[in-house]
Design a protein around this motif. Structure first.
Motif, mmCIF file in Angstrom:
data_model
loop_
_atom_site.group_PDB
_atom_site.id
_atom_site.type_symbol
_atom_site.label_atom_id
_atom_site.label_comp_id
_atom_site.label_asym_id
_atom_site.label_seq_id
_atom_site.Cartn_x
_atom_site.Cartn_y
_atom_site.Cartn_z
ATOM 1 N N GLU A 133 2.608 4.895 -1.468
ATOM 2 C CA GLU A 133 2.032 4.719 -0.130
ATOM 3 C C GLU A 133 1.346 3.367 -0.015
ATOM 4 O O GLU A 133 1.441 2.691 1.022
ATOM 5 C CB GLU A 133 1.038 5.838 0.177
ATOM 6 N N LYS A 134 0.668 2.950 -1.083
ATOM 7 C CA LYS A 134 0.000 1.647 -1.062
ATOM 8 C C LYS A 134 1.016 0.520 -0.874
ATOM 9 O O LYS A 134 0.790 -0.416 -0.092
ATOM 10 C CB LYS A 134 -0.774 1.432 -2.355
ATOM 11 N N ASP A 135 2.154 0.619 -1.562
ATOM 12 C CA ASP A 135 3.197 -0.393 -1.407
ATOM 13 C C ASP A 135 3.782 -0.368 0.003
ATOM 14 O O ASP A 135 3.998 -1.415 0.627
ATOM 15 C CB ASP A 135 4.315 -0.149 -2.424
ATOM 16 N N GLU A 136 4.067 0.829 0.499
ATOM 17 C CA GLU A 136 4.722 0.959 1.796
ATOM 18 C C GLU A 136 3.853 0.484 2.944
ATOM 19 O O GLU A 136 4.365 0.032 3.981
ATOM 20 C CB GLU A 136 5.132 2.419 2.014
ATOM 21 N N THR A 137 2.537 0.570 2.792
ATOM 22 C CA THR A 137 1.634 0.164 3.877
ATOM 23 C C THR A 137 1.153 -1.281 3.746
ATOM 24 O O THR A 137 0.331 -1.724 4.544
ATOM 25 C CB THR A 137 0.403 1.096 3.927
ATOM 26 N N THR A 138 1.679 -2.001 2.748
ATOM 27 C CA THR A 138 1.255 -3.397 2.562
ATOM 28 C C THR A 138 1.547 -4.223 3.811
ATOM 29 O O THR A 138 0.752 -5.094 4.189
ATOM 30 C CB THR A 138 1.967 -4.013 1.352
ATOM 31 N N TRP A 139 2.674 -3.957 4.484
ATOM 32 C CA TRP A 139 3.011 -4.729 5.679
ATOM 33 C C TRP A 139 1.949 -4.559 6.764
ATOM 34 O O TRP A 139 1.563 -5.540 7.416
ATOM 35 C CB TRP A 139 4.372 -4.302 6.225
ATOM 36 N N THR A 140 1.471 -3.328 6.932
ATOM 37 C CA THR A 140 0.480 -3.101 7.999
ATOM 38 C C THR A 140 -0.933 -3.421 7.533
ATOM 39 O O THR A 140 -1.776 -3.841 8.336
ATOM 40 C CB THR A 140 0.542 -1.635 8.469
ATOM 41 N N ARG A 141 -1.213 -3.231 6.249
ATOM 42 C CA ARG A 141 -2.566 -3.475 5.746
ATOM 43 C C ARG A 141 -2.858 -4.954 5.546
ATOM 44 O O ARG A 141 -3.990 -5.409 5.742
ATOM 45 C CB ARG A 141 -2.799 -2.755 4.415
ATOM 46 N N THR A 165 8.129 -3.747 9.291
ATOM 47 C CA THR A 165 7.631 -2.412 8.935
ATOM 48 C C THR A 165 8.689 -1.334 9.133
ATOM 49 O O THR A 165 8.554 -0.242 8.570
ATOM 50 C CB THR A 165 6.396 -2.047 9.772
#
Length: 242
Positions: free
Chosen positions: A182-190, A211
């Motif tokens: 989840e941390k990797d997948e949300t890198t674009w938005t975070r 994203t």
């Protein structure tokens, strides 16, 4: 007495031979190895743990497989056999592009079902019967494209390595701990969605699209790129020949 002798001979003939029994045990061990790897992850597959899974002494496994590497090659063969089973018959008049698309799709589906096994085996070359059949099918497809032998082999290797590499990449991502994934997948938005627009104007203007890209979309695009390159090379060769 004669009847007893015939019955005894028939019974002996009906009993599976030593090689057949060994093959059955090997298949059962490969099946258990699949389950163990997917349940406990890449690190969970060992000869000791597999022996526990089968309720046999690990020493017995070494009578079926010379070492763990031979087990991994048997597992790799099983994944190729799965793809071939999903593929079914290939009609002689099937467009070569469609054959390669179907093989690519089957390969993706296997890695989706068995990510840990994919990580363990997709980089291997088995030399086994399933792989031999797959090589023949894929090379035949590229040969039908009209490429010269050297170009057919180059595009064949590019297609195979691209498909297997992207499948292994996706399998590795899917095998991560859920929190890490989840941390990797949300890198674009975070992170990327919050970059200063003045310093990163193109990244910021494409953030919504970034994203939404999926691993499967990347895979399909890469496969189609190889097929398109093959078509161009085949057309160029025919134009030169004519």
């Amino acid at each position: 007495m004669a009847k007893k002798t015939v019955a005894s001979a028939a019974s002996t003939a009906a009993r599976p031979g030593r090689r057949e029994r060994r093959d059955v045990r090997r298949e059962a061990a490969v099946e258990a190895a699949f389950s163990l790897a997917e349940r406990e992850g890449v690190a969970g597959l060992s000869m000791r743990r597999l022996g526990q899974e089968l309720d046999v002494d690990a020493a017995g496994l070494y009578r079926l497989f010379r070492d763990k590497d031979e087990l991994l090659l048997a597992m790799a063969e099983r994944t190729i056999a799965m793809i071939l089973d999903d593929l079914g018959e290939v009609a002689e008049d099937e467009p070569w592009q469609d054959t390669l698309r179907r093989i690519a799709e089957g390969t993706w589906q296997v890695q989706t079902r068995h990510p840990a096994v994919t990580i363990l085996t997709f980089a291997r070359t088995t030399g086994g019967p399933a792989e031999q059949r797959m090589v023949e099918l894929i090379l035949s497809a590229f040969a039908r494209s009209g490429l010269a032998p050297d170009q057919a082999v180059l595009h064949y290797r590019t297609y195979v390595d691209t498909a297997l590499g992207l499948c292994a990449h996706s399998a590795a991502l899917n095998s991560l701990d859920p929190d890490v994934r989840e941390k990797d997948e949300t890198t674009w938005t975070r992170i990327y969605a919050r970059l200063p627009e003045a310093a990163h104007p193109v990244t910021r203007s494409h953030i919504d699209e970034l994203t939404r890209v999926t691993q499967k979309a990347i895979y399909d695009t890469a496969v189609e790129a190889v097929l398109a390159a093959t078509e161009r090379a085949g057309t160029e060769r025919r134009n030169v020949s004519s």
